[in-house]
Design an enzyme around this catalytic site. Structure first.
Site, short mmCIF file in Angstrom:
data_model
loop_
_atom_site.label_atom_id
_atom_site.label_comp_id
_atom_site.label_asym_id
_atom_site.label_seq_id
_atom_site.Cartn_x
_atom_site.Cartn_y
_atom_site.Cartn_z
N ASP A 262 -13.10 -11.84 -9.29
CA ASP A 262 -11.81 -11.53 -10.05
C ASP A 262 -12.31 -10.71 -11.47
OD1 ASP A 262 -8.94 -12.33 -10.15
OD2 ASP A 262 -9.63 -12.70 -12.21
N ASN A 270 -4.56 -3.28 -18.50
CA ASN A 270 -3.41 -2.40 -18.19
C ASN A 270 -2.42 -2.18 -19.06
OD1 ASN A 270 -4.02 -1.82 -15.37
ND2 ASN A 270 -3.55 -3.57 -14.59
N HIS A 275 -2.05 1.70 -16.81
CA HIS A 275 -2.27 1.45 -15.30
C HIS A 275 -3.04 2.48 -14.72
CE1 HIS A 275 0.49 -2.09 -14.75
NE2 HIS A 275 1.42 -1.36 -15.74
N ASP A 279 -6.22 1.66 -12.75
CA ASP A 279 -6.52 1.94 -11.22
C ASP A 279 -8.21 2.56 -11.23
OD1 ASP A 279 -3.99 1.13 -10.60
OD2 ASP A 279 -3.29 3.12 -10.62
N GLU A 305 -6.15 -7.69 -8.65
CA GLU A 305 -7.65 -7.29 -9.11
C GLU A 305 -8.85 -8.38 -8.60
OE1 GLU A 305 -5.72 -10.25 -12.01
OE2 GLU A 305 -4.98 -8.69 -10.88
#
Length: 400
Positions: A262, A270, A275, A279, A305
């Site tokens: 994680d 983010n 974002h 990504d 994630e």
């Protein structure tokens, strides 16, 4: 046609005979009959020979059409490039027995044409294992191209061999999928290549559609198994693979480990960097995982994630060491992206820390939760359920 010639000859024969009889010249009449009969016979034989040649040509054309239909039907059942190449090779050897052949297909990145199938004489040189598209005139122009160095034609920059070859690009939907190369080593090779272009074009057209369909099926299959953002396997494929690997491990007595990963503080990343940055980080983390593991290991996006790695034939100790190596690689991405990037790991193993497929993911997830509670950016291994004399401590934790 032959009967018409005979009828015409007979009419001429009777007319001439009658005229000579009326003139009273019996000897001249006989000579005239023989001469006209020979002319009519030769004409009839010539027309019969022409008719026979036309008949044989029609038979050859019918056989070629039947072969092409059979090839097209077989190509519809081909599931991959190797099967399609085998069908093309069989049809080409029947229709063009005097020609050697080679089938090249684009690789996944479309920067190289790889040899899929080749056929021909054993004493002839082997075709190249791969070709660069930029070195092939047929691929660059999207048209057939003949390589004949002896006759001074413009030849491709890749190896073409001593014979005369014609290269046929396989195109469908405006895209080149492969290349068919047919080579002739006998005399008058250039003329023979020109004569067989119709058959070669028919072979190429059928194969083009087959390669296009195979590419479409592979794309759909990949989309059903892969996460579109990271390119990793999706959760559905991960679950199927985990069950398969653990079943195999139970039969062989080996261990299968699972890493739950994680990314730490990903929501904050983010929110602060956007974002698009999130990504990009996910894609780079996926690249780090895939690049550091074995081809037999399965890396999947579990959700959001959260990522998951299946390590077949890997003990809990080896899996913990790999997890620490991966943690460090992910942390090093902080310098690349100019943002704090780290990940927490939970490690579980069947049969050492979990009993079966249903248990191993919850056990690894519990270890991941323990890593988060302990301060993040660390590796925690789940408690061993099978005691051993050389067993490691119940919980292996590696701090950052």
């Amino acid at each position: 046609m032959a009967l018409n010639a005979l009828a015409a000859g007979a009419a001429i024969l009777l007319t001439g005979a009658a005229a000579h009889a009326a003139a009273g010249t019996a000897l001249g009449c006989s000579t005239f009959i023989l001469a006209v009969g020979r002319v009519a016979s030769r004409r009839a034989v010539d027309e019969m020979a022409q008719h026979l040649r036309m008949f044989n040509t029609a038979q050859d054309t019918t056989r070629q059409i039947e072969e092409l239909f059979a090839m097209t039907d077989m190509l519809q059942a081909a599931e991959d490039h190797d099967e399609a190449g085998a069908v093309l090779m069989a049809a080409s050897q029947r229709l063009l027995p005097d020609f050697d052949g080679a089938l090249y297909v684009f690789n996944n990145s479309r920067d190289r044409l790889d040899l899929t199938k080749s056929w021909g004489g054993k004493d002839k040189p082997e075709p190249a294992a791969s070709l660069l598209p930029s070195n092939c005139w047929a691929v660059k122009r999207g048209k057939a191209h003949i390589n004949d160095a002896e006759n001074g034609t413009l030849c491709c920059m890749h190896p073409v061999g001593p014979g005369v070859s014609v290269e046929m690009p396989m195109m469908a939907r405006g895209q080149v999928f492969g290349l068919l190369i047919l080579t002739h080593y006998q005399r008058d090779a250039y003329e023979n290549l020109r004569d067989m272009r119709r058959i070669a074009r028919a072979l190429t057209d059928s194969m083009s559609l087959a390669l296009s369909n195979i590419a479409l099926r592979e794309k759909l299959h990949t989309q059903s198994l892969r996460d579109p953002l990271t390119g990793l396997y999706n959760r559905r494929y991960m679950e199927d693979s985990l069950e398969r690997y653990i079943s195999l491990a139970e039969r062989t007595g080996s261990a299968t480990s699972v890493l739950m990963i994680d990314l730490d503080n990903f929501k904050r990343l983010n929110d602060e960097y956007g974002h698009a940055k999130g990504d990009a980080v996910l894609r780079d983390v996926a690249g780090q995982l895939v690049g550091a593991l074995r081809p037999s290991d399965v890396v999947a996006r579990y959700g959001g994630e959260e990522l998951m790695v299946i390590l077949p034939n890997c003990s809990i100790e080896d899996a913990t060491a790999k997890a620490e190596m991966l943690r460090m690689r992910i942390e090093n991405l902080s310098e690349v992206h100019g943002a704090p990037i780290s990940a927490s790991f939970g490690v579980a193993c069947v049969p050492e820390t979990a009993g079966n497929t249903a248990d191993v993911v919850p056990v690894a997830d519990a270890a991941l939760y323990a890593a988060k509670e302990a301060g993040k950016n660390r590796v925690v291994a789940s408690r061993r359920r099978i005691p051993r004399e050389d067993a490691s401590p119940p919980c292996l934790a590696v701090n950052a």
